[in-house]
Design a protein around this motif. Structure first.
Motif, PDB file in Angstrom:
ATOM      1  N   ALA A   1     110.391  53.030  43.332  1.00  0.00           N
ATOM      2  CA  ALA A   1     109.173  53.153  42.708  1.00  0.00           C
ATOM      3  C   ALA A   1     107.929  53.940  43.592  1.00  0.00           C
ATOM      4  N   GLY A   2     108.537  53.970  45.038  1.00  0.00           N
ATOM      5  CA  GLY A   2     107.542  54.576  45.969  1.00  0.00           C
ATOM      6  C   GLY A   2     106.662  53.530  46.694  1.00  0.00           C
ATOM      7  N   TYR A   3     107.205  51.997  46.640  1.00  0.00           N
ATOM      8  CA  TYR A   3     106.342  51.102  47.191  1.00  0.00           C
ATOM      9  C   TYR A   3     106.983  50.177  48.380  1.00  0.00           C
ATOM     10  N   LEU A   4     107.955  51.161  48.701  1.00  0.00           N
ATOM     11  CA  LEU A   4     108.890  50.423  49.874  1.00  0.00           C
ATOM     12  C   LEU A   4     107.900  49.940  51.025  1.00  0.00           C
ATOM     13  N   ALA A   5     107.326  50.872  51.638  1.00  0.00           N
ATOM     14  CA  ALA A   5     106.586  50.346  52.836  1.00  0.00           C
ATOM     15  C   ALA A   5     105.574  49.365  52.400  1.00  0.00           C
ATOM     16  N   MET A   6     104.839  49.213  51.522  1.00  0.00           N
ATOM     17  CA  MET A   6     104.042  48.165  51.195  1.00  0.00           C
ATOM     18  C   MET A   6     104.710  46.888  51.093  1.00  0.00           C
ATOM     19  N   PHE A   7     105.673  46.723  50.328  1.00  0.00           N
ATOM     20  CA  PHE A   7     106.464  45.655  49.964  1.00  0.00           C
ATOM     21  C   PHE A   7     107.266  45.084  51.324  1.00  0.00           C
ATOM     22  N   TYR A   8     107.807  46.265  52.172  1.00  0.00           N
ATOM     23  CA  TYR A   8     108.477  45.738  53.321  1.00  0.00           C
ATOM     24  C   TYR A   8     107.642  45.159  54.241  1.00  0.00           C
ATOM     25  N   LEU A   9     106.256  45.587  54.417  1.00  0.00           N
ATOM     26  CA  LEU A   9     105.232  45.209  55.257  1.00  0.00           C
ATOM     27  C   LEU A   9     104.713  43.835  55.051  1.00  0.00           C
ATOM     28  N   GLU A  10     104.845  43.485  53.466  1.00  0.00           N
ATOM     29  CA  GLU A  10     104.281  42.217  52.867  1.00  0.00           C
ATOM     30  C   GLU A  10     105.314  41.105  53.336  1.00  0.00           C
ATOM     31  N   LEU A  11     106.625  41.464  53.327  1.00  0.00           N
ATOM     32  CA  LEU A  11     107.632  40.505  53.539  1.00  0.00           C
ATOM     33  C   LEU A  11     107.950  40.251  55.034  1.00  0.00           C
TER      34      LEU A  11
ATOM     35  N   CYS B   1     103.399  48.386  68.169  1.00  0.00           N
ATOM     36  CA  CYS B   1     104.100  47.786  66.857  1.00  0.00           C
ATOM     37  C   CYS B   1     103.181  46.705  66.236  1.00  0.00           C
ATOM     38  N   ALA B   2     101.671  46.800  66.088  1.00  0.00           N
ATOM     39  CA  ALA B   2     101.108  45.845  65.704  1.00  0.00           C
ATOM     40  C   ALA B   2      99.856  46.216  64.647  1.00  0.00           C
ATOM     41  N   ILE B   3      99.216  45.426  63.914  1.00  0.00           N
ATOM     42  CA  ILE B   3      98.358  45.698  62.862  1.00  0.00           C
ATOM     43  C   ILE B   3      97.172  44.858  62.984  1.00  0.00           C
ATOM     44  N   SER B   4      95.869  45.388  62.860  1.00  0.00           N
ATOM     45  CA  SER B   4      94.609  44.565  63.135  1.00  0.00           C
ATOM     46  C   SER B   4      94.254  44.120  61.581  1.00  0.00           C
ATOM     47  N   VAL B   5      94.174  42.890  61.139  1.00  0.00           N
ATOM     48  CA  VAL B   5      93.673  42.457  59.951  1.00  0.00           C
ATOM     49  C   VAL B   5      91.949  41.965  60.278  1.00  0.00           C
ATOM     50  N   SER B   6      91.088  42.562  59.473  1.00  0.00           N
ATOM     51  CA  SER B   6      89.734  42.304  59.545  1.00  0.00           C
ATOM     52  C   SER B   6      89.109  42.307  58.149  1.00  0.00           C
ATOM     53  N   LYS B   7      89.698  42.572  57.171  1.00  0.00           N
ATOM     54  CA  LYS B   7      88.970  43.063  56.017  1.00  0.00           C
ATOM     55  C   LYS B   7      89.686  42.726  54.499  1.00  0.00           C
ATOM     56  N   GLN B   8      89.374  42.584  53.533  1.00  0.00           N
ATOM     57  CA  GLN B   8      90.157  42.356  52.288  1.00  0.00           C
ATOM     58  C   GLN B   8      89.610  43.155  51.275  1.00  0.00           C
TER      59      GLN B   8
ATOM     60  N   LEU C   1     108.731  52.541  58.639  1.00  0.00           N
ATOM     61  CA  LEU C   1     108.280  52.787  57.273  1.00  0.00           C
ATOM     62  C   LEU C   1     106.788  53.244  57.169  1.00  0.00           C
ATOM     63  N   LEU C   2     105.718  52.270  57.931  1.00  0.00           N
ATOM     64  CA  LEU C   2     104.299  52.869  57.716  1.00  0.00           C
ATOM     65  C   LEU C   2     104.059  54.276  58.181  1.00  0.00           C
ATOM     66  N   ILE C   3     104.547  54.606  59.222  1.00  0.00           N
ATOM     67  CA  ILE C   3     104.455  56.111  59.864  1.00  0.00           C
ATOM     68  C   ILE C   3     104.847  56.882  58.733  1.00  0.00           C
ATOM     69  N   ALA C   4     106.073  56.738  58.190  1.00  0.00           N
ATOM     70  CA  ALA C   4     106.636  57.540  56.973  1.00  0.00           C
ATOM     71  C   ALA C   4     105.727  57.697  55.624  1.00  0.00           C
ATOM     72  N   GLU C   5     105.031  56.574  55.518  1.00  0.00           N
ATOM     73  CA  GLU C   5     104.194  56.259  54.411  1.00  0.00           C
ATOM     74  C   GLU C   5     102.974  57.257  54.485  1.00  0.00           C
ATOM     75  N   HIS C   6     102.539  57.256  56.065  1.00  0.00           N
ATOM     76  CA  HIS C   6     101.007  57.867  56.325  1.00  0.00           C
ATOM     77  C   HIS C   6     101.613  59.301  56.161  1.00  0.00           C
ATOM     78  N   GLU C   7     102.667  59.757  56.427  1.00  0.00           N
ATOM     79  CA  GLU C   7     103.014  61.159  56.635  1.00  0.00           C
ATOM     80  C   GLU C   7     102.931  61.579  54.919  1.00  0.00           C
TER      81      GLU C   7
END
Length: 385
Positions: free
Chosen positions: A207-217, A239-246, A277-283
């Motif tokens: 469905a094209g949502y692999l990166a999002m749900f892989y990141l969630e899990l 290999c990190a992300i910054s969380v600062s909003k919702q 996967l996130l890099i591929a998603e951004h591309e």
């Protein structure tokens, strides 16, 4: 002979018995004649002192009772909310409080004088909300009562409001303290079984949502935090992300807001597979600042729409339906079962304390303790043998 004194100070004279008498006016009879009080003393100086004290005492007795502002519950809760609470609330909490006040508090106890509000009044309110407190619509409601969580939230708001009234000396005690409120409802925690995660991710990939749900899990982000991510929040080097909003929906409109607590602002280290996967998603959309933009509007994805998409994917994968939040539980459970310590997990999840994480995942940590006991038991048995 009476000694002349200033107006309002009374008069002093020596009596035939040798004592000194002080007299002063305390009022008038219906016929207009003055009403006197007197004091006696052995010396003139002592008499003057007693006279002064008596006049002062009489003024206190005759002073009118101090007027204390008298409010109804509705009037006071408006004053409390606008002046003491509203300026410090997040927009979503403001909307919730205003709904509580408008739909639940004012219709039931708003007209009650604040000084006469009782624990019984509040108990009746809570009981009514539990059985038939939901806002009525044109359609019949299968469950017309509010949840225990909502009733508890209304109680906490009212208790805070009434506690301020006590502090302002408008009431002697807080009637909310004497109420019985519904216990916390502990919803059953569900997760995707480890052996079924692969099937779920396969459907997400189609469905094209692999990166999002892989990141969630692999991160356990809250739904709003996940959808608010920008490409600029990704640190591919470390290999990190910054969380600062919702992202949340407020009055029908999607808004980007700060996290609920300061602990929710955090940096999370991710597996390299997730970053790839996130890099591929951004591309797929390199000029888009959002990490997961809506394919239709190009703006933020709608949180409820993402939850519906997840349920569709679960159904296709033949997995029992769960809430989006249960993906977060899935991550936390797998982390604990694979040896991640509580302190690290608590930070990753953005909890305010490791104790809260322990309480939330007691079922997992209990099992871990049993496993640890078996391991140490086996070690000791081997050492003896």
């Amino acid at each position: 002979m009476a000694k002349r004194r200033a107006n309002g100070e009374g008069s002093i004279c020596k009596r035939k018995d040798g004592r000194w008498e002080g007299r002063f006016t305390v009022g008038y009879r219906e016929d207009g004649k003055q009403i006197y009080k007197n004091v006696l003393a052995k010396t003139q100086a002592e008499c003057a002192k007693k006279l002064k004290a008596a006049i002062a005492a009489a003024k206190v007795e005759q002073a009118p009772e101090p007027t204390i502002a008298t409010y109804t519950v509705a009037e006071w809760i408006d004053i409390w909310y606008e002046n003491f609470i509203r300026p410090n609330l997040r927009e979503t909490t403001r909307n919730q409080y205003e709904s509580f006040i408008r739909h639940h508090v004012k219709p039931y106890v708003g007209a009650v004088p604040l000084a006469k509000l009782s624990s019984l009044d509040l108990q009746k309110l809570y009981n009514n909300l539990k059985t038939s407190g939901r806002i009525q619509t044109d359609h019949a409601l299968p469950n017309p009562g509010l949840s225990a969580k909502t009733v508890r939230s209304i109680h906490m708001m009212l208790s805070s409001c009434l506690e301020k009234a006590v502090a302002e000396r408008l009431i002697l005690s807080n009637p909310a303290h004497g109420c019985s409120i519904p216990p916390k409802e502990k919803r059953e925690m569900k997760i995707i079984p480890p052996e079924q995660i692969g099937r779920f991710l396969q459907e997400a990939d189609k469905a094209g949502y692999l990166a999002m749900f892989y990141l969630e899990l692999t991160s356990g982000l809250r739904r709003g935090e996940l959808l608010a991510l920008l490409w600029a929040d990704i640190d591919t080097t470390n290999c990190a992300i910054s969380v600062s909003k919702q992202v949340i929906r407020v009055n029908g409109e999607l808004k980007v807001l700060p996290p609920k607590t300061k602990n929710a602002v955090r940096k999370i280290v991710l597996p390299k597979q997730t970053i790839d996967l996130l890099i591929a998603e951004h591309e797929r959309h390199p000029d888009q600042p959002l990490l997961f933009p809506s394919p239709k509007s190009g703006t933020y994805l709608d949180p409820p729409a993402v939850a519906r998409k997840m349920k569709t994917l679960l159904k296709r994968a033949g997995i029992d339906e769960i809430r989006f939040h249960d993906l977060r539980h899935t991550f936390a459970t797998l982390s604990l079962q694979n040896g991640v310590d509580i302190k690290t997990l608590s930070h990753t999840l953005g909890h305010y304390s490791a104790g809260f994480t322990l309480d939330t995942y007691t079922h997992v940590t209990t099992q871990m303790q049993e496993d640890a006991a078996r391991k140490i038991g086996g070690f000791m048995a081997a050492a003896q043998g």
